[in-house]
Design a protein around this motif. Structure first.
Motif, PDB file in Angstrom:
ATOM      1  N   GLN A 164      -0.582  -3.405   2.923  1.00 59.98           N
ATOM      2  CA  GLN A 164      -1.865  -3.762   2.310  1.00 59.98           C
ATOM      3  C   GLN A 164      -3.000  -3.660   3.322  1.00 59.98           C
ATOM      4  OE1 GLN A 164      -1.902  -7.686   0.682  1.00 59.98           O
ATOM      5  NE2 GLN A 164      -3.926  -7.484  -0.240  1.00 59.98           N
ATOM      6  N   GLN A 165      -2.744  -4.178   4.530  1.00 57.84           N
ATOM      7  CA  GLN A 165      -3.761  -4.070   5.576  1.00 57.84           C
ATOM      8  C   GLN A 165      -4.034  -2.616   5.926  1.00 57.84           C
ATOM      9  OE1 GLN A 165      -2.352  -6.445   8.825  1.00 57.84           O
ATOM     10  NE2 GLN A 165      -2.825  -8.404   7.826  1.00 57.84           N
ATOM     11  N   ALA A 166      -2.949  -1.812   6.010  1.00 58.57           N
ATOM     12  CA  ALA A 166      -3.146  -0.390   6.315  1.00 58.57           C
ATOM     13  C   ALA A 166      -3.958   0.297   5.216  1.00 58.57           C
ATOM     14  CB  ALA A 166      -1.796   0.302   6.489  1.00 58.57           C
ATOM     15  N   GLU A 167      -3.612  -0.029   3.942  1.00 62.90           N
ATOM     16  CA  GLU A 167      -4.379   0.561   2.851  1.00 62.90           C
ATOM     17  C   GLU A 167      -5.827   0.105   2.882  1.00 62.90           C
ATOM     18  OE1 GLU A 167      -2.339  -0.559  -0.652  1.00 62.90           O
ATOM     19  OE2 GLU A 167      -0.643   0.809  -0.352  1.00 62.90           O
ATOM     20  N   GLN A 168      -6.043  -1.179   3.208  1.00 61.26           N
ATOM     21  CA  GLN A 168      -7.423  -1.690   3.295  1.00 61.26           C
ATOM     22  C   GLN A 168      -8.177  -0.998   4.415  1.00 61.26           C
ATOM     23  OE1 GLN A 168      -7.611  -5.907   3.799  1.00 61.26           O
ATOM     24  NE2 GLN A 168      -9.849  -5.985   3.764  1.00 61.26           N
TER      25      GLN A 168
END
Length: 350
Positions: A153-157
């Protein structure tokens, strides 16, 4: 098949003690918890109690293993049970498994009761351990999956933020490029408009000048016609007393009429040395026009004349080499200027 040998019996030495106290102590039960007992290193022996079991750690261990084996409780999760056999001399002297501390509670009097409450303490521990291990593994897997999901999720964000920044930068660059192109086009349009404006102004100025010259031409006239320019203003030569030519020469046949270039007043008319017969015409602005080398003069001093009026005729009087009109132009201050330039400024073509 594995077997365990009994611990050797401790020899009885009544002479170790003396008197009644010694005899009493000879048969006193060994208590390993007393403070008086010192730790013994290496192999040691204890006194056998009333012909019973020698209390050593080895015998107790064998008894526990035998009791657990007899109850059928010693099992392994991943290995088959191991059979344990003992010699008859030791097996006869083993205490009852239920009398052993911590073991009797694990066994049930009713051997036919196979309920989990009677036979499951050790197994339950094993199952509980398995359950706890599985729960811990599941918890670890769940935690790992949650961490993985959060990292994704952090990578996608971060990727979304990077994409947004790149998009914003691209839009900003495109806007700046469009603005630069617009400024360029605006500058080009302004330059074109300025050039057109200058061209229009120049055309208007040229038109105004043409109109002015047309008006001047209407009020000014050439001093003669059918002429040829033979000498111009400023030419150097020994034939002129000043060392250079001070006027403009119009060569024409003798008797060709000479006209007033503009309306004015005759300042002087008569003989003037090397100039021969000369007429000086003063204009309204103070400019003086000199007509020299005339063959005859048609006006007199103080006479007013108009543009194109005949004031004399071409001749060859004074310092000359042939018939011509020597025309000079002087400002109101008396300075001689180029007659050709002055005539052209008045809209005349020389």
């Amino acid at each position: 098949m594995a077997s365990n040998t009994p611990a050797p019996e401790a020899p009885f030495r009544p002479d170790f003690f003396s008197g009644e106290e010694g005899a009493e102590r000879a048969w006193e039960e060994w208590n390993p918890t007393e403070d008086s007992v010192r730790p013994v290193r290496g192999r040691h022996r204890v006194v056998k109690q009333r012909g019973g079991l020698a209390r050593s750690s080895t015998v107790l261990g064998v008894g526990v293993i035998a009791a657990v084996g007899a109850g059928g409780m010693a099992t392994a999760q991943d290995k088959p049970p191991v059979s344990i056999s003992l010699p008859d001399s030791i097996a006869d002297n083993l205490p009852d498994a239920k009398s052993l501390p911590g073991v009797g509670s694990l066994l049930s009097d009713d051997s036919s009761d196979t309920d989990a409450g009677n036979t499951s303490p050790l197994t339950a521990v094993t199952l509980a351990s398995d359950t706890d291990s599985k729960t811990a593994a599941d918890g670890a897997a769940g935690a790992g999956e949650a961490l993985r999901a959060r990292i994704l999720q952090q990578a996608e964000q971060q990727q979304a933020e990077a994409d947004a920044e790149a998009k914003a930068a691209a839009e900003k660059l495109a806007a700046e490029k469009a603005a630069a192109e617009a400024r360029k086009q605006q500058t080009a349009a302004e330059a074109k408009a300025e050039a057109e404006k200058l061209a229009a102004e120049k055309a208007a100025a040229a038109k105004a000048e043409a109109e002015r010259l047309a008006k001047l031409a209407a009020s000014y006239s050439l001093p003669t016609s059918s002429y040829t320019i033979t000498s111009t203003f400023g030419e150097a030569g020994s034939m002129w007393s000043s060392g250079y030519h001070t006027g403009l020469d119009f060569a024409a046949p003798t008797g060709t009429p000479l006209k007033a270039v503009h309306s004015g007043t005759v300042k002087s008319a008569g003989w003037s040395g090397s100039y021969g017969y000369r007429t000086v015409l003063e204009l309204d602005d103070g400019t003086e026009i000199w007509y020299a080398h005339q063959s005859s003069i048609s006006v007199s001093a103080g006479q007013k004349v108009s543009t194109g009026e005949t004031i004399g005729r071409v001749g060859a009087t004074g310092n000359v080499t042939g018939p011509h009109l020597h025309l000079e132009v002087h400002t109101a201050g008396g300075t001689g200027i180029d007659p050709m330039t002055w005539l052209r400024d008045k809209g005349l073509t020389v």
